[in-house]
Each structure stands twice: as structure tokens, then as C-alpha cells.
Design a protein around this motif. Sequence first.
Motif, short mmCIF file in Angstrom:
data_model
loop_
_atom_site.label_atom_id
_atom_site.label_comp_id
_atom_site.label_asym_id
_atom_site.label_seq_id
_atom_site.Cartn_x
_atom_site.Cartn_y
_atom_site.Cartn_z
N PRO A 198 0.81 -1.23 0.00
CA PRO A 198 0.00 0.00 0.00
C PRO A 198 0.83 1.27 0.00
O PRO A 198 0.43 2.27 -0.61
N ASP A 199 1.96 1.26 0.68
CA ASP A 199 2.79 2.45 0.74
C ASP A 199 3.72 2.58 -0.46
O ASP A 199 3.94 3.68 -0.98
N ALA A 200 4.27 1.46 -0.92
CA ALA A 200 5.32 1.52 -1.93
C ALA A 200 4.80 1.52 -3.36
O ALA A 200 5.44 2.10 -4.24
N LEU A 201 3.66 0.88 -3.62
CA LEU A 201 3.20 0.79 -5.01
C LEU A 201 2.96 2.15 -5.65
O LEU A 201 3.33 2.37 -6.81
N PRO A 202 2.35 3.13 -4.95
CA PRO A 202 2.12 4.43 -5.60
C PRO A 202 3.39 5.24 -5.86
O PRO A 202 3.35 6.21 -6.61
N GLU A 203 4.51 4.85 -5.25
CA GLU A 203 5.75 5.57 -5.49
C GLU A 203 6.22 5.31 -6.92
O GLU A 203 5.93 4.28 -7.52
N LYS A 204 6.98 6.25 -7.45
CA LYS A 204 7.41 6.16 -8.84
C LYS A 204 8.67 5.31 -8.93
O LYS A 204 9.77 5.77 -8.65
N HIS A 205 8.49 4.04 -9.29
CA HIS A 205 9.59 3.12 -9.52
C HIS A 205 9.45 2.56 -10.93
O HIS A 205 8.34 2.44 -11.45
N LEU A 206 10.57 2.18 -11.53
CA LEU A 206 10.52 1.61 -12.87
C LEU A 206 9.77 0.28 -12.86
O LEU A 206 8.75 0.11 -13.54
N LYS A 207 10.24 -0.69 -12.11
CA LYS A 207 9.63 -2.03 -12.12
C LYS A 207 9.90 -2.70 -10.77
O LYS A 207 10.74 -3.59 -10.65
N PRO A 208 9.18 -2.30 -9.72
CA PRO A 208 9.37 -2.93 -8.42
C PRO A 208 8.73 -4.33 -8.40
O PRO A 208 7.70 -4.57 -9.04
N ALA A 209 9.37 -5.23 -7.67
CA ALA A 209 8.80 -6.56 -7.46
C ALA A 209 8.45 -6.70 -5.99
O ALA A 209 9.30 -6.42 -5.11
N PHE A 210 7.23 -7.08 -5.72
CA PHE A 210 6.75 -7.26 -4.35
C PHE A 210 6.74 -8.75 -4.03
O PHE A 210 6.10 -9.54 -4.75
N VAL A 211 7.47 -9.11 -2.98
CA VAL A 211 7.78 -10.52 -2.73
C VAL A 211 7.18 -10.94 -1.40
O VAL A 211 7.30 -10.24 -0.38
N ARG A 212 6.54 -12.11 -1.42
CA ARG A 212 5.98 -12.70 -0.21
C ARG A 212 6.65 -14.04 0.03
O ARG A 212 6.76 -14.87 -0.87
N THR A 213 7.11 -14.26 1.23
CA THR A 213 7.86 -15.47 1.55
C THR A 213 6.98 -16.58 2.07
O THR A 213 7.41 -17.72 2.19
N GLU A 214 5.72 -16.27 2.40
CA GLU A 214 4.79 -17.28 2.89
C GLU A 214 3.54 -17.26 2.03
O GLU A 214 3.22 -16.25 1.40
N GLY A 215 2.79 -18.37 2.03
CA GLY A 215 1.53 -18.42 1.31
C GLY A 215 1.65 -19.16 0.00
O GLY A 215 2.70 -19.53 -0.45
#
Length: 336
Positions: A319-336
Amino acid sequence: MRELTYVGRHSVEWREAPDPELQSDQEAIVAPVAATPCDVDSAILAGHGFIDPPFALGHECVAKVVETGAAVTGVTPGDLVVVPWSINCGTCDACRAGLTAHCTSVPHMAMYGAPIGGSWGGLFSDLVRVPWADAMLVPLPSGLDPVAMASASDNWSLSWRLTAPHLKARPGARVLVVARGSIGLYVCDIARALGASDVLYVDPDPHHREIAESYGARTAEAVEPVHQGFDLAVEATGRVDQLAFALKSLTPEGFCESAGNHFRPGELPLLDMYLTGVTLRIARDNVRAHIPDALELAGSGTVDPARVVSHVIDWEQLPDALPEKHLKPAFVRTEG
């Protein structure tokens, strides 16, 4: 479960939703482990989309299979899979023809990440239902990094389609790339790997140009149309003036692929296009048909899509990082 929901310009939030359940023996439930925003997600977050919020966002991810129906044979729980952005059955006439973005078993434009053609949720969700697991899911080959390949759901495989068939038909083609995000950089990587004799990447962002140069492309912040300079032009800006520039730079009978989402109108140089005899294709990609070939290239050692991943960020920070202007961020989950 939670699903990341677009609620307004530059604003997303977690919202609770019922856990998805299998509704047929052909389905699967998956849990995204590495997800990334598509270039169009950036446009939506900036307020340039045409669908009113709120809706679940996200349509690029590698996921872990959590549960499968009794008729599913292609994947099993625990497998890592690429989840294509569009919903497709695999058996209708359109799907059998490879036109998976036009599946007739679902409403037109059915997809993850936007309530078009029904509500299918988004791939920035803790759990996702896949209605035709064998038709849709593609196992991630051993040795490929889920973070680097999170974009195989759309942008990486789209970039393969924008480039590879043309270089097969025209070995050594000269390629112009007019871009603002990840698609253009992936195209630079793929074009050089597949034998393009020249790649010119045009983008005002110096960091993007630096990545393109690392792939062997020439770069420019801006240039005038290059008369009959390129056999293939790929435009991924969403700006009609940039599409017009690309079209004016083609050789006779050249080809222009537009991957930009053109939310705003503009004028194209139709007379120039007629006199030069160029072909323009603007289309959503039938991505499921191209994912295996795109993954095969990714595993060949001749390309490096990981260079485009600008940030690796914990899932909980979405929620906090996605709206920031990044080229290609990857959001990683270690569980699930």
C-alpha cells in the motif's frame, strides 16, 4: 484474505475479501509470491485510467499453487506458476486459435486487475482463483527466478511477441524503441539477443537509457523522426505524438507495434503511412500463447530481464510503496 484495492489517484489500500473457493474441478487457487506492476498499472495509479475505483489491482505475478480441482493435471499444489493476465478457457474457437485475450467463454476483456469483463480480482491479492488452471497456468521452469520473471504474466511475454516474430521474418532488422517503462527495456534486451543489427532506444529518463545501453542499445533523450531508418518500431509511451514519430521513422513496408495504452486522442501521419506502406498494430496481447516461448528465451542465458527490476520490496509494503514512482518494483511474499 486481503486484496490490494485502487481507491483513488496515487492511493491503494488493503481490503478484506472472502477467501476464493474452487467452483469447478478445473480450477486452482494460487498465492502470488512475486508480483509487479504493469506499465498500465502506473497509468491507472496516476489517474489516467477509464474505470472508476475502487477495484482490485494487479495482473503480473508468479504464484504458488495452493489447491487444485480434481480434473487439473498440469499443475499440483506447491508448484510455481506464471498467471497470465487475461482469463481464458483454452477450448473455445478463439483460444484454440491462440487468441486468448478474446476468449468467448467469458465476457469480452475479462482480466485480472480491472473490473472489465467481470470481476476476477487482482494479482496483488493474498489468494487468487484461476478458473481454467490447465489452460491458463504455465509452470515456471526450474532455474528461473520468480522475481525476475514476475512480469511474464504480461510485459515480458508481450515484449517477446512485439520483437521475436519480426526478427525471425527479418533477420538483422533495425529496431526503434520509443518507451517510458519496462516494456521498451525488455524489447531492447530481446532484440539484441535475437540478432537486431541496430537498436535505438528513445526515452527522456537517463536511468532507463543507462539500462538500455547495458543491453547494447544506442540511446537518445529525444530525436527527430529518422527517415526510413528502421524496419521495426516499438512504441510503449501511450502518447500519440510518440507513436507518430515511430511511424515516420519506418522503412517502406516497415512494421510498428504499439504497446502504449492510448487513453487520450491524437493524430497519426496517415498520408506518410500510406506512401511508405507501413503496418501498424495496436492490440492487447494474447499473452498465454506466448508465455512458453518467452520463458524459454529467459532461460537461454542470452537475456537478463532481472536488470529491469528496480526494487525488491516486501509484500506488506504494497500500500505504501506501489504508488511511489519506480521503474519495475517486485513485491515478494515469503509465505503463502
